[in-house]
Design a protein around this motif. Sequence first.
Motif, PDB file in Angstrom:
ATOM      1  N   VAL A   1      49.752  78.023  74.632  1.00  0.00           N
ATOM      2  CA  VAL A   1      49.623  78.758  75.888  1.00  0.00           C
ATOM      3  C   VAL A   1      48.372  78.264  76.593  1.00  0.00           C
ATOM      4  O   VAL A   1      47.274  78.308  76.030  1.00  0.00           O
ATOM      5  CB  VAL A   1      49.531  80.278  75.647  1.00  0.00           C
ATOM      6  N   VAL A   2      48.537  77.783  77.819  1.00  0.00           N
ATOM      7  CA  VAL A   2      47.408  77.240  78.576  1.00  0.00           C
ATOM      8  C   VAL A   2      47.399  77.832  79.979  1.00  0.00           C
ATOM      9  O   VAL A   2      48.411  78.361  80.452  1.00  0.00           O
ATOM     10  CB  VAL A   2      47.471  75.698  78.671  1.00  0.00           C
ATOM     11  N   THR A   3      46.264  77.746  80.620  1.00  0.00           N
ATOM     12  CA  THR A   3      46.141  78.066  82.042  1.00  0.00           C
ATOM     13  C   THR A   3      46.045  76.779  82.822  1.00  0.00           C
ATOM     14  O   THR A   3      45.272  75.873  82.455  1.00  0.00           O
ATOM     15  CB  THR A   3      44.903  78.934  82.306  1.00  0.00           C
ATOM     16  N   ALA A   4      46.828  76.681  83.881  1.00  0.00           N
ATOM     17  CA  ALA A   4      46.778  75.516  84.759  1.00  0.00           C
ATOM     18  C   ALA A   4      46.198  75.934  86.102  1.00  0.00           C
ATOM     19  O   ALA A   4      46.644  76.911  86.704  1.00  0.00           O
ATOM     20  CB  ALA A   4      48.172  74.932  84.954  1.00  0.00           C
ATOM     21  N   SER A   5      45.187  75.198  86.550  1.00  0.00           N
ATOM     22  CA  SER A   5      44.547  75.467  87.837  1.00  0.00           C
ATOM     23  C   SER A   5      43.870  74.186  88.296  1.00  0.00           C
ATOM     24  O   SER A   5      44.005  73.137  87.648  1.00  0.00           O
ATOM     25  CB  SER A   5      43.524  76.602  87.702  1.00  0.00           C
ATOM     26  N   GLU A   6      43.110  74.267  89.367  1.00  0.00           N
ATOM     27  CA  GLU A   6      42.382  73.086  89.841  1.00  0.00           C
ATOM     28  C   GLU A   6      41.343  72.614  88.827  1.00  0.00           C
ATOM     29  O   GLU A   6      40.975  71.436  88.802  1.00  0.00           O
ATOM     30  CB  GLU A   6      41.696  73.395  91.176  1.00  0.00           C
ATOM     31  N   THR A   7      40.865  73.522  87.971  1.00  0.00           N
ATOM     32  CA  THR A   7      39.804  73.178  87.018  1.00  0.00           C
ATOM     33  C   THR A   7      40.275  73.109  85.571  1.00  0.00           C
ATOM     34  O   THR A   7      39.581  72.539  84.727  1.00  0.00           O
ATOM     35  CB  THR A   7      38.649  74.198  87.115  1.00  0.00           C
TER      36      THR A   7
ATOM     37  N   LEU B   1      48.610  69.224  85.019  1.00  0.00           N
ATOM     38  CA  LEU B   1      49.726  70.155  84.891  1.00  0.00           C
ATOM     39  C   LEU B   1      49.860  71.014  86.141  1.00  0.00           C
ATOM     40  O   LEU B   1      50.978  71.239  86.632  1.00  0.00           O
ATOM     41  CB  LEU B   1      49.526  71.038  83.657  1.00  0.00           C
ATOM     42  N   PHE B   2      48.734  71.469  86.663  1.00  0.00           N
ATOM     43  CA  PHE B   2      48.755  72.281  87.876  1.00  0.00           C
ATOM     44  C   PHE B   2      49.353  71.500  89.038  1.00  0.00           C
ATOM     45  O   PHE B   2      50.172  72.030  89.806  1.00  0.00           O
ATOM     46  CB  PHE B   2      47.340  72.744  88.206  1.00  0.00           C
TER      47      PHE B   2
ATOM     48  N   ILE C   1      53.231  63.978  78.816  1.00  0.00           N
ATOM     49  CA  ILE C   1      52.065  64.608  78.187  1.00  0.00           C
ATOM     50  C   ILE C   1      52.412  66.000  77.676  1.00  0.00           C
ATOM     51  O   ILE C   1      52.061  66.371  76.544  1.00  0.00           O
ATOM     52  CB  ILE C   1      50.896  64.682  79.181  1.00  0.00           C
ATOM     53  N   TYR C   2      53.122  66.785  78.483  1.00  0.00           N
ATOM     54  CA  TYR C   2      53.313  68.199  78.183  1.00  0.00           C
ATOM     55  C   TYR C   2      54.665  68.528  77.554  1.00  0.00           C
ATOM     56  O   TYR C   2      54.810  69.578  76.932  1.00  0.00           O
ATOM     57  CB  TYR C   2      53.098  69.029  79.458  1.00  0.00           C
ATOM     58  N   ASP C   3      55.653  67.665  77.705  1.00  0.00           N
ATOM     59  CA  ASP C   3      56.955  67.887  77.064  1.00  0.00           C
ATOM     60  C   ASP C   3      57.551  66.535  76.700  1.00  0.00           C
ATOM     61  O   ASP C   3      58.580  66.119  77.238  1.00  0.00           O
ATOM     62  CB  ASP C   3      57.891  68.666  77.992  1.00  0.00           C
TER      63      ASP C   3
END
Length: 457
Positions: free
Chosen positions: A171-177, A182-183, A440-442
């Motif tokens: 579980v991750v958070t995707a944002s500008e930072t 991913l964001f 990278i993510y899937d």
Amino acid sequence: MTTIETTALRDRMAGQVVTPDDAGYDEARAIYNGMIDRRPAVIARCRSVDDVRAALEYGRRSGLAIAVRGGGHNGPGFGTVEGGLVIDLSEMNAVDVDAAARTVRVQGGSTWNRVDAATHEHGLATPSGYFSTTGVGGLTLGGGHGYLARKYGLTIDNLLAAEVVLADGRVVTASETEHPDLFWALRGGGGNFGIVTSFLFRCHPLTTVIAGPTLWPLEATADVLSWYRDFMPAQNEDLYGFFATLTVPPGDPFPAELHLRKACAVVWCYTGDPAAVDEAFAPVRRQAPQWEGIGSVPFPALQSAFDPLYPKGLQWCWRGDFVRTIPDEAVAVHARFAEQLPTPQSTMHLYPIDGAVQRVGAADTAWSHRDVTWSGIIAGIDPDPRNAEAISRWTVDYWKAQHPYSAGGAYVNFMMDEGPDRVRATYGANYDRLCEVKGIYDPENVLRINQNLPPRG
């Protein structure tokens, strides 16, 4: 799949696990498009992030194809899968408004009517689409354009962060930072990269709008569309109007003498100074519409105005295209196929996506078509499955006739299952980068029941 394995999933989940032998299975498997009739092996109705992780792990271990469902409005039915696992987020629908920060946090299974109601209480709104029953997740991940697009941009242009369950269960958070790659990909790249369990959106001050349709007789379609194509892009961004060909619905607010008559229309939304509304609509009224239904309405009322006309379960076939210009040859195509509308609910819309949408760079988000002017949709619709062939034939023939005048790609939320070439055209110059982020993510392409992007290492 065994009964023991399904029991183990039930033991791990707070939400309900539904299989073909369970009561309520047919209701649980039903989606918005009644033309899609698939029988999943398992439907996991998740109530929490932990439920999503458990269902995802179960699907991978069992070797089942995995579909993710939010509101279920997806045209080709990617919210379900034959013989596979549906991860249903519809019970994860909480909405939390931070009025001081002008933000709203929305769980991934919510529909826009919940968001509109919650934000409206605080005099706020965030850009979405045209139906309040649409899922927040699907619309957002595809980009999201609606009545506020010219003023405030796409839904993804107002996305600040997302909580994502990745294909491997992290579980991750995707944002500008945080996980900015991913964001970037989530903003238009669909459900390829993970299961989004919550979104954080920017809101804007908005309570009421001046909105409603103007109608003209069907035979005026070419003249009105020719006027509209020049008029709309030149207007202040407070004025939004989409062009439509349609059959007038047999009910209020339309006058009885127009019921079930074919027509062309523009559906308006004005967010500017109410004192200037007559000036804004003066050029429209000079076109002598046959009927005008413009008035002041709460924004949620506009967002839900079409919901009763298009309930869940109708037969749908649609095709979309991005459009830069509308030459006379394209006008003639639209006028010709308007005369052939096959059923009362079938329609064509041209949605303006200029203004604020074009102030974001083509490479800044996965949505690459920042230079187009309209997003078009042709939709053959009817309640009767016996008319499925007729509405599909009209839709596809119409699309083929106007496609030469398009920009090549389409709004991903307006596409059926049309093959990899259409996906590539839709993402344009961003396609290769999206496939790399997918890698990278899937990397195993676990989440492939979608407008799929093949992972690249």
